[in-house]
Design an enzyme around this catalytic site. Structure first.
Site, PDB file in Angstrom:
ATOM      1  N   VAL A 191      40.448  55.424 117.306  1.00  0.00           N
ATOM      2  CA  VAL A 191      41.257  55.094 118.377  1.00  0.00           C
ATOM      3  C   VAL A 191      41.722  53.642 118.376  1.00  0.00           C
ATOM      4  CG1 VAL A 191      40.533  57.186 119.618  1.00  0.00           C
ATOM      5  CG2 VAL A 191      39.263  54.731 119.785  1.00  0.00           C
ATOM      6  N   GLU A 192      42.655  53.265 119.152  1.00  0.00           N
ATOM      7  CA  GLU A 192      43.027  51.968 119.330  1.00  0.00           C
ATOM      8  C   GLU A 192      43.516  51.293 117.901  1.00  0.00           C
ATOM      9  OE1 GLU A 192      43.977  50.482 121.741  1.00  0.00           O
ATOM     10  OE2 GLU A 192      42.573  51.126 123.791  1.00  0.00           O
ATOM     11  N   GLY A 193      43.983  52.180 116.935  1.00  0.00           N
ATOM     12  CA  GLY A 193      44.329  51.586 115.650  1.00  0.00           C
ATOM     13  C   GLY A 193      43.339  52.106 114.877  1.00  0.00           C
TER      14      GLY A 193
END
Length: 823
Positions: free
Chosen positions: A500-502
């Site tokens: 997540v988040e990249g």
């Protein structure tokens, strides 16, 4: 004087000027004075003359602006403009947002360590500490992670109510709007503690306090939006989610296909100007229970209703859940870590312009807004979650390895297990320092784009490595799920934070060095701005100044790399005490290496560098470990340089040095222009590689810290939930350690007696009876051994179930999509 004197003077003055980055005029003056002295003292005058003439031929044209600018700087500026790599919208906005903190010092090749040490020590306020000791502790006591992950696949109602009532969703919302108004450090500490007992609950609490409507409204919302929504979000009256990722747009968020068309429509009975939205999002945390949806989409104005631009750009909006056309999908099921997560969709969903975050004035500025908030979110939630998991893993696994015995020894005494325990302890120490450092950067007012990427990538990656080692050490205890298992769910959930988040692979190979090389470099950004300045004269002036600084910078880092390499980083000023000073010197060397490699790579590869992801990733590893090692030294300094923590500090530093040299070596061996790689090797490793991974003796010292009560172990586990209550198996095992250590001398005496005293009983209670009867142990010692047997059994026992308890009955009792029964 001999012929060698002027040559030696030339080399010494050149080296001195390069090391200290003296200006050309200063170098020329010093050299002239030295050559005059050599001439007067009778040195070999032809040599003095040759050196003087050659130096003047270089220095004089460069020192006269009327010659330098048209003949040297202007042609170089034209070349620079041609090789300047084109930037995508994503890259351009990323470089325009965020700020540079101490990571910028690392890119200078000569970091100001005193600046790092002078940063205020991160500390909680009395109110924040009270919240951590009160509501956060109470919340952790209420958490039954097995019931959440297996029985309910959700938080029970009383937990939801407690979280909302105590304003856990409002930690970042200012007090004037009913929030807690906590610092980033307090936010970090709360998430860390909750994550040590349940990643599902920490995700539930973390998301509203990171990227989401609350943070976006706080920074960019109109006053009307703040007054209405922030109190509702703080109290839990509104549960937020944010829709960014879609099926066709993951890491490249600027290519999102979701769109909104400016038009007129009906809203609350009135015909108003607004946007008609069509979107399809997935992986949206809290979406299934959200009442307020933040949405990113590309906004178009084909009819020119609000201006002349048709493609306005990425825009952010707020959608109440009950907006006509909004469809909240069913839940995703993320790796047996069932936090609320699912898709959201909508077609022809109309909202007025007043629902755009920041109003119509902020239309098209969504990616800038997201970049700043993403940086802050990455700095806190995911690193803090990894820190909580790593710390609890270190504490509990150390206790388990002391209590659990095989072949008459604690399993932690075996060298193979010691290696794993050392990695657990060393990485937990590093993760904790790194996650706290990024939170402190946010509190200082930074928007730490590069450190947030470093913290997100390395905390989550090391967190996964820690739980992998935990699972190896505890063996069967870890793989049998149930209420007694303290590690299995963390093992299952580890890849979630990686994703997540990249995605971590892209964060390492594209973002850390790709952003850092430009954003943190002391001269490149200035040169880029000068090259793009529409005023040619002003651009030439700015480029002239930046180029001179950049040349000094490059020469200095080449010399410093070679100097530190041949001296083993043993010479040079550095802060710290006798123990830490060599660490600072090593980091000086690696900072110079990074700056040199970055300059050469950008100069020779230009725009192609961003496609050399392996090179970029390796240089990113160097930057990351420089930053991590800096955070570790800062932590050690802030805690008063405790003697007991030295093994943890040393393990972290030697591990970073080894990774840095490995990354530099791999980058040089695989440099796209091979002769340049060979030349750089002579500067970076003139005497070859020297850094080694932590050795066996250090591993033993770190492992021993984890397996015995001591102050270093207490500091390492500070801030996690260790209360030995019914729903905290890890806390119970940790609480047994002191008792087990206290009973060990009696246990050894008893085990020796079983072999030498002729005790014939086969069962433990009867063996104790004989041992007391024969005077081998006393009645009090018998109680110690009975308690030791009880806590050992509790430590190693795993759960078992009836078959129906493991069956997901509701799933099997319903027709499946696509089957005849469902039709």
């Amino acid at each position: 004087m001999s012929i060698a004197a002027p040559i030696l003077a030339f080399l010494l003055i050149g080296g001195f000027a390069a090391y200290h980055r003296l200006r050309l005029a200063t170098w020329a003056a010093l050299l002239a004075a030295a050559l005059v002295a050599c001439w007067l003292l009778g040195a070999h005058r032809p040599t003095v003359a040759v050196i003087g003439i050659l130096s003047a031929l270089v220095a004089v044209p460069l020192l006269i602006p009327a010659i330098r600018k048209p003949l040297v700087v202007a042609p170089l500026l034209n070349v620079f403009r041609r090789i300047l790599p084109p930037l995508s919208q994503t890259e351009r906005i990323a470089l325009e947002t965020g700020s540079v903190g101490f990571e910028g010092e690392l890119f200078t090749g000569d970091p100001d360590w005193q600046m790092l040490l002078d940063y205020p020590k991160p500390q909680l306020t009395a109110e924040e500490q009270a919240f951590l000791d009160g509501p956060t502790e109470e919340l952790c006591r209420m958490i039954d992670d097995w019931a959440i992950t297996h029985v309910h696949a959700d938080l029970p109602p009383e937990l939801w109510d407690f979280i909302k009532k105590n304003r856990f969703f409002g930690m970042i919302i200012p007090k004037q709007y009913g929030g807690l108004g906590f610092s980033a450090l307090a936010h970090h500490k709360v998430i860390q503690k909750i994550a040590s007992v349940s990643s599902v609950v920490s995700s539930t609490v973390g998301v509203p306090n990171s990227l989401g409507p609350g943070e976006l409204l706080n920074h960019y919302g109109t006053q009307e939006q703040k007054d209405y929504y922030l109190p509702r979000l703080a109290s839990g009256q509104e549960v937020p989610c944010f829709g960014l990722t879609g099926p066709f747009a993951g890491s490249d968020a600027t290519s999102i296909p979701d769109f909104g068309i400016v038009c007129k429509g009906e809203w609350n009975g009135a015909n108003v100007l607004g946007v008609k939205l069509t979107f399809d999002k997935r992986y949206i945390t809290l979406a299934p229970v959200a009442t307020l949806i933040g949405l990113a989409f590309r906004m178009y104005d084909p009819d020119g209703l609000i201006g002349d631009t048709q493609d306005i750009g990425i825009t952010l909006a707020l959608l109440p859940r009950d907006t006509d056309g909004v469809e909240i999908g069913r839940r995703h099921f993320p790796l047996n870590s069932p936090f609320q997560n699912g898709p959201i969709r909508g077609r022809d969903v109309f909202i007025p312009l007043s629902q755009l975050i920041g109003g119509a004035e902020m239309a098209g500025k969504g990616w800038n807004m997201l970049n700043e908030c993403l940086a802050v979110g990455r700095s806190i939630t995911l690193p803090s979650t990894a820190s909580g998991g790593a710390k609890i893993g270190a504490r509990v696994t150390g206790a388990y390895a002391r209590i659990r015995k095989q072949f008459g020894l604690s399993i932690g005494r075996f060298e193979g297990v010691e290696e794993a325990l050392a990695r657990i302890g060393g990485k937990a120490y590093t993760i904790s320092a790194l996650s706290q450092a990024t939170a402190a950067a946010v509190d200082r007012g930074d928007v730490p784009s590069v450190p947030s990427a470093i913290a997100k990538y390395h905390c989550t990656s090391m967190g996964r490595e820690v739980v992998s080692d935990v699972m190896d050490v505890i063996g069967g205890k870890g793989i049998i799920l149930g209420p007694r298992n303290f590690a299995g769910r963390n093992w299952q959930a580890a890849p979630i934070s990686i994703t997540v988040e990249g995605a971590n692979i892209m964060t390492r190979s594209l973002l850390i060095f790709g952003q850092g090389a430009i954003l943190c470099h002391p001269w490149v950004m200035k040169e880029m701005k000068a090259a793009q300045d529409p005023d040619r004269k002003a651009g030439l002036e700015a480029f002239d100044e930046s180029l001179a600084g950049h040349v000094r910078f490059g020469i200095s880092n080449a010399f410093r790399s070679f100097w530190f390499g041949i001296t083993g980083s043993k010479i040079g000023g550095a802060p710290g005490d006798d123990y830490t000073r060599p660490f600072f010197r090593k980091l000086d060397r690696y900072a110079a290496n990074l700056a040199l490699m970055a300059d050469v790579s950008m100069l020779l590869l230009g725009g192609k560098l961003k496609f050399k992801e392996s090179l970029s990733g390796r240089l990113g590893d160097v930057l990351s470990h420089l930053y991590m090692a800096s955070a570790v030294l800062k932590r050690h300094h802030d805690e008063g340089a405790p003697e007991a923590d030295k093994p943890l500090l040393a393990w972290s530093m030697y591990n970073s040095f080894h990774v840095i040299e490995t990354a530099l070596s791999d980058a040089l061996r695989n440099f796209p222009i091979r002769p340049v790689g060979w030349a750089l090797w002579l500067l970076v490793f003139p005497l070859g590689r020297r850094a080694e991974a932590p050795g066996d003796r250090l591993n033993h010292r770190v492992a021993s810290l984890l397996m015995a009560p001591n102050e270093a172990r207490d500091r390492l586990g500070a801030g996690v939930f260790l209360t030995p209550c019914a729903n905290n198996p890890g806390g119970r095992i940790d609480s047994y350690l002191a008792k087990a250590v206290h009973a060990e001398p009696v246990e050894r005496k008893f085990l020796k007696a079983l072999k030498t005293k002729g005790i014939e009983a086969l069962e433990f209670p009867a063996q104790l009876d004989e041992a007391v009867a024969e005077g081998v142990i006393t009645a009090e010692e018998r109680k110690l051994l009975e308690e030791l047997r009880e806590i050992t059994l509790e430590t190693i026992t795993v759960d078992d179930f009836d078959s129906h308890e493991l069956r997901a009955a509701s799933y099997y009792d319903q027709p499946k999509p696509g089957t005849r029964e469902a039709a």
